[in-house]
Structures are given as C-alpha cells and as structure tokens.
Motif scaffolding. Structure first.
Motif, short mmCIF file in Angstrom:
data_model
loop_
_atom_site.label_atom_id
_atom_site.label_comp_id
_atom_site.label_asym_id
_atom_site.label_seq_id
_atom_site.Cartn_x
_atom_site.Cartn_y
_atom_site.Cartn_z
N HIS A 5 0.88 -1.22 0.04
CA HIS A 5 -0.01 0.04 0.07
C HIS A 5 0.79 1.18 0.14
CE1 HIS A 5 -3.50 2.33 2.09
NE2 HIS A 5 -3.08 2.83 0.78
N MET A 36 -9.04 0.51 0.13
CA MET A 36 -7.83 0.67 1.01
C MET A 36 -8.21 1.79 2.10
SD MET A 36 -4.67 0.08 -1.64
CE MET A 36 -4.32 -1.43 -2.05
N GLN A 39 -4.21 6.95 3.52
CA GLN A 39 -2.71 6.91 3.77
C GLN A 39 -2.36 7.70 4.94
OE1 GLN A 39 -3.83 7.76 0.74
NE2 GLN A 39 -3.06 9.75 0.26
#
Length: 267
Positions: A5, A36, A39
């Motif tokens: 990732h 996902m 971040q």
C-alpha cells in the motif's frame, strides 16, 4: 500500513504529480475505488517532499538561478534573470495560496473530494487542455515570462485546487494559450510547482505536528524515496517526449478516466 500500500501510494503520487492528469485525484480515488484505508497526513507530507526533491533536482540550474536572485529581490531589484525569476514565481504562487486558504476555511475542500467532481474535472479540463494545446502558438520561451503571464498562470494554478483539474495540466493550459512552446510551458509549470509544493507540504506538516502523528517516520521515509524516484522518471520522460509529441496522450487518458468515473458516480 502494508509495504504494498505504501509503495502504491508513493509511486502513484510520483508518477502523476507532474503529468497533467492530477495526482490529488488519483490519491483520492485510490481508497474510494479499492477500499484501502486512507494513507494519512504523514504519508501525504512524505510523498510531497519526495516529488519536491525530484523537480528541484531536474531543474537544478533554474532553481539555483532563482535562489541567487533572492538577495537582489529582497533589495527591491528585479534587474537580473535570477531576481526576475524569483519574483515571478512568487507572484504566480499568490493566487493558489489565497484560494487554498479560502477553501480550507469554508470547508469546500472536503466537499469537492467526490468521484463525480473528479470525473467532470478530468473530462472538462482534459478537453480544455487539448483545445489550448492545438490552438496555442509555439513562439515563446521560458525567458519571455512576464508579470502578466505569471498572474494568468497563477490564476490557472488556483483553479487546479478543484480535485481532478491537475495543477500541471491547468498551468500548462494557461502557458499554451499564452503562446509558449510545449517544453517551455511544461518547464514553467514545473518551476511553479516548487513554491506551491513547499507551501502545501508546510501546511500538511503543521497539521501532522499538531496531531502528534510521528509514529510513521519509517513508512514516511520509504514513501518519500519511492515518490522521488517515480516523479523523477515521469518528469524526465515527459520532458523528452514533449520535444516531438503533443499533450494529446494525456488528454486521451483524462477523457477515458473521466467517462469511467462518471459512469461509476451516476451508474
């Protein structure tokens, strides 16, 4: 955050930061379309730092010229190439700083982070880039940059705060409409990115410091390194291709992605 990732985010940011396809849009779409996790701010800062180092290294002679001109600029003089470049880069950055502040204070920044908005801006500004690239003359070079040009390109850069517009795409569009050759339009766009990335990176850094999120330093270092390498490769390839190829390949990509995103948003 898994290594896969982390690398995906870094490489995606690096490859799209300087291409006229909107890096911010791709980073927004990554968690939206794949599921996902986001971040986080620390990684955002890291990949911005990585791409900053890439553009500074690639245009190191221009950066050095502008830095040498700053002392003279501080004395109110713009009679050398370096002082003039530093002054115009500063002027071109003002609109995006003001617009970014307004968006952050009003909360519009978060409300525009949707697949529908990105789909429309990908499509519309892709077509505008194609029109400007085909219509614009190729008679001016980087050394011809004027105060008026810096203001106009700065306003284009401010418009690019809308997700999916693309900072490089918008400023290149403005430069092509002003008659700059393709390589020179890209060069001015990339130089304009330096103070903009510094400003946005500093803002993100302040937010990270305020939240006290220092636990991801190892991941952030990895992200910065891979963003640097991928950004440098993308920048080198684009600048070489622009000697013989137009911006049409990027326009095609934008239109296809825009149509797909609109189908997802309204389907």
């Amino acid at each position: 955050m898994s290594l896969f990732h982390l690398l995906l985010v870094a490489i995606l940011q690096g490859l799209t930061e300087f291409l006229p396809v909107s890096s911010s849009a791709h980073l927004i779409l990554l968690p939206s379309l794949t599921g996902m996790e986001d971040q986080g701010l620390a990684i955002d800062v890291a990949v911005h730092v990585g791409t900053l180092f890439a553009v500074v290294l690639y245009f190191r002679s221009d950066v050095a010229l502008a830095l040498r001109g700053i002392p003279r600029l501080l004395r109110g003089r713009t009679d050398t190439p370096g002082a003039k470049l530093a002054f115009l880069l500063g002027v071109a950055t003002i609109p995006v700083v003001i617009a970014g502040f307004i968006l952050a204070v009003t909360g519009l920044e978060e409300r525009m982070r949707s697949i529908a908005v990105i789909g429309w801006t990908m499509l519309i500004f892709g077509v505008v880039l194609y029109w400007a690239d085909q219509k614009g003359a190729e008679v001016r070079e980087t050394g011809d940059w004027t105060l008026r040009d810096a203001v106009i390109m700065g306003l284009w850069q401010a418009v690019a705060l809308i997700p999916g517009t693309s900072r490089s795409g918008a400023t290149i569009t403005g430069a092509r409409l002003l008659g700059y050759r393709r390589p020179d339009a890209a060069r001015l766009s990339m130089l304009m990115s330096i103070p903009t990335i510094v400003a946005s990176g500093a803002l993100l850094g302040i937010r990270v410091a305020h939240e006290g999120d220092w636990s991801m330093m190892r991941d952030a270092s990895i992200a910065a390194a891979f963003a640097f390498v991928s950004a440098l490769l993308a920048l080198t390839l684009m600048m070489r291709l622009l000697q013989s190829v137009s911006f049409t390949p990027y326009v095609i990509y934008r239109v296809i992605l825009g149509v797909v995103l609109l189908m997802i948003a309204y389907g």
